[in-house]
Structure formats: C-alpha cells, structure tokens
Enzyme design. Sequence first.
Site, PDB file in Angstrom:
ATOM      1  N   GLY A  49      36.183  33.215  44.574  1.00 52.83           N
ATOM      2  CA  GLY A  49      35.969  34.342  45.467  1.00 52.83           C
ATOM      3  C   GLY A  49      34.514  34.749  45.442  1.00 52.83           C
ATOM      4  O   GLY A  49      33.776  34.422  44.508  1.00 52.83           O
ATOM      5  N   GLN A  54      27.237  40.111  46.440  1.00 55.57           N
ATOM      6  CA  GLN A  54      26.757  39.067  45.520  1.00 55.57           C
ATOM      7  C   GLN A  54      25.704  38.173  46.171  1.00 55.57           C
ATOM      8  O   GLN A  54      24.938  37.518  45.465  1.00 55.57           O
ATOM      9  CB  GLN A  54      27.917  38.197  45.019  1.00 55.57           C
ATOM     10  CG  GLN A  54      28.881  38.932  44.083  1.00 55.57           C
ATOM     11  CD  GLN A  54      29.999  38.018  43.638  1.00 55.57           C
ATOM     12  OE1 GLN A  54      30.988  37.849  44.340  1.00 55.57           O
ATOM     13  NE2 GLN A  54      29.827  37.400  42.483  1.00 55.57           N
ATOM     14  N   CYS A 102      32.973  35.051  36.780  1.00 61.61           N
ATOM     15  CA  CYS A 102      32.328  35.584  37.976  1.00 61.61           C
ATOM     16  C   CYS A 102      31.061  34.782  38.239  1.00 61.61           C
ATOM     17  O   CYS A 102      30.323  34.471  37.290  1.00 61.61           O
ATOM     18  CB  CYS A 102      31.986  37.056  37.749  1.00 61.61           C
ATOM     19  SG  CYS A 102      31.170  37.843  39.143  1.00 61.61           S
ATOM     20  N   LEU A 103      30.824  34.449  39.493  1.00 60.78           N
ATOM     21  CA  LEU A 103      29.613  33.692  39.830  1.00 60.78           C
ATOM     22  C   LEU A 103      28.357  34.496  39.513  1.00 60.78           C
ATOM     23  O   LEU A 103      27.285  33.919  39.352  1.00 60.78           O
ATOM     24  CB  LEU A 103      29.633  33.296  41.310  1.00 60.78           C
ATOM     25  CG  LEU A 103      30.764  32.334  41.713  1.00 60.78           C
ATOM     26  CD1 LEU A 103      30.726  32.069  43.204  1.00 60.78           C
ATOM     27  CD2 LEU A 103      30.692  31.033  40.931  1.00 60.78           C
ATOM     28  N   HIS A 144      39.339  41.855  41.435  1.00 65.88           N
ATOM     29  CA  HIS A 144      38.007  41.479  40.957  1.00 65.88           C
ATOM     30  C   HIS A 144      36.993  41.523  42.100  1.00 65.88           C
ATOM     31  O   HIS A 144      35.912  42.110  41.960  1.00 65.88           O
ATOM     32  CB  HIS A 144      38.067  40.075  40.331  1.00 65.88           C
ATOM     33  CG  HIS A 144      36.741  39.525  39.926  1.00 65.88           C
ATOM     34  ND1 HIS A 144      36.414  39.265  38.612  1.00 65.88           N
ATOM     35  CD2 HIS A 144      35.641  39.188  40.664  1.00 65.88           C
ATOM     36  CE1 HIS A 144      35.167  38.807  38.560  1.00 65.88           C
ATOM     37  NE2 HIS A 144      34.684  38.742  39.783  1.00 65.88           N
ATOM     38  N   GLU A 145      37.333  40.907  43.223  1.00 63.77           N
ATOM     39  CA  GLU A 145      36.377  40.830  44.339  1.00 63.77           C
ATOM     40  C   GLU A 145      36.107  42.206  44.934  1.00 63.77           C
ATOM     41  O   GLU A 145      34.968  42.530  45.273  1.00 63.77           O
ATOM     42  CB  GLU A 145      36.882  39.863  45.416  1.00 63.77           C
ATOM     43  CG  GLU A 145      36.983  38.415  44.977  1.00 63.77           C
ATOM     44  CD  GLU A 145      35.723  37.873  44.327  1.00 63.77           C
ATOM     45  OE1 GLU A 145      34.616  38.291  44.709  1.00 63.77           O
ATOM     46  OE2 GLU A 145      35.847  37.046  43.402  1.00 63.77           O
ATOM     47  N   HIS A 148      33.529  44.380  43.262  1.00 61.61           N
ATOM     48  CA  HIS A 148      32.121  44.118  43.602  1.00 61.61           C
ATOM     49  C   HIS A 148      31.620  45.073  44.686  1.00 61.61           C
ATOM     50  O   HIS A 148      30.436  45.409  44.729  1.00 61.61           O
ATOM     51  CB  HIS A 148      31.948  42.672  44.101  1.00 61.61           C
ATOM     52  CG  HIS A 148      31.885  41.649  43.009  1.00 61.61           C
ATOM     53  ND1 HIS A 148      30.879  41.610  42.073  1.00 61.61           N
ATOM     54  CD2 HIS A 148      32.713  40.613  42.717  1.00 61.61           C
ATOM     55  CE1 HIS A 148      31.081  40.577  41.253  1.00 61.61           C
ATOM     56  NE2 HIS A 148      32.192  39.967  41.616  1.00 61.61           N
TER      57      HIS A 148
HETATM   58 NI    NI Z   1      32.828  38.246  40.633  1.00 63.83          NI
END
Ligand code: NI
Length: 181
Positions: A49, A54, A102-103, A144-145, A148
Amino acid sequence: MAVRPVLRLGDPRLRLRSAELEAADFGSTRLMALVDDLRDTMAACNGAGLAAPQIDVPLRVVLYGIDSNPRYPDAPPIPETLLVNPVITPIGVEFEMGWEGCLSVPGLRGQVRRWQHIRIAWRTVDGEPQEQILSGFHARVVQHECDHLDGVLFPDRLSDPSAFGFIPELQAAGLIPAVSG
Ligand code: NI
C-alpha cells in the site's frame, strides 16, 4: 506516470494532516496523474500500500493491493483498491496484533494492534461514494494506510517497544517468518 521518491521516517512532511479532495478534484487529470504515480511507485517498491503523502502529495488518497507479495508471505491476496477521502469506523471492540512494515520505514517491522473489523467509506476517483466492511489483514492494511493521511506512522502505535526491529534480527529471533523481505 512516474516512480516517485518515497519519503522516509524523520521527514516532517510525513507528519502533516493531508487535505480532503474537493468536488472539482474528482476525475481531474491531476488526480489521475497522482493515481498513476502511486501505482508505479508501489509496484517499483513491491509495496502492499502507499498513501499520497508518502510521495509528497498531501492529499487524502490511498492505493493498496496485494498479489502474493513476498514481503507478506502469509497475506491473502487483496484486489487493488484506490481510496479517496477514506473514513474508517471501527466495528465492535476486538483488536488483532500483527507485524507491519512501511515503505517509509524501510528494513524494519513492528507489532501493532489494530481494529479487527472496520467499516470503510470512501470516494472513487470519479467521486462515487463506496462503503465496505473489512476484517483481519485487509482491515489492517487500510488502517495503516489511512494513518498516513493523519501523519501517523506504525512505530507510533507499537504494542511494545521491544516488538520492533530490523528484519534479519526479528527473523533470527523467530518473531517474523524467515522468507519475509
Ligand atoms: Ni506505511
């Protein structure tokens, strides 16, 4: 269409509250270009995701989906879904523990408590209202997404500071599966 750099933990831009899209934004070329960039960047990073902030776009847009991702070997496939202006409402009082990455926090995993069941309401790129009830890992990815969009990253929500670390060390300790990348 482009693979964009992913901001990493410590960058203050990840801590902002992203803005809602307004009526004029739906179906716009700007939104379509953002969706393309999210898709290209998520694919290039092999992510489950990605949220617009981000890639340094402070708007409430999230893309997620898993097609047998080696980063999440135990995860069920999840169809690619784009959420615009998502709103999460917990259902019930049950929580579930799980490991997250997480990226924007590369190389690390942490154990996080999430709502087990949620209702998610959102808009499509064309502004059509949608609603879905989700459970388990799928609900976790969405929580989670969407975090952000409010400047929240998973290390903020660790169940226990010791349940957090670098992937090889967690694998050696038997805390996460060895094939997880
Ligand atoms: Ni993340």
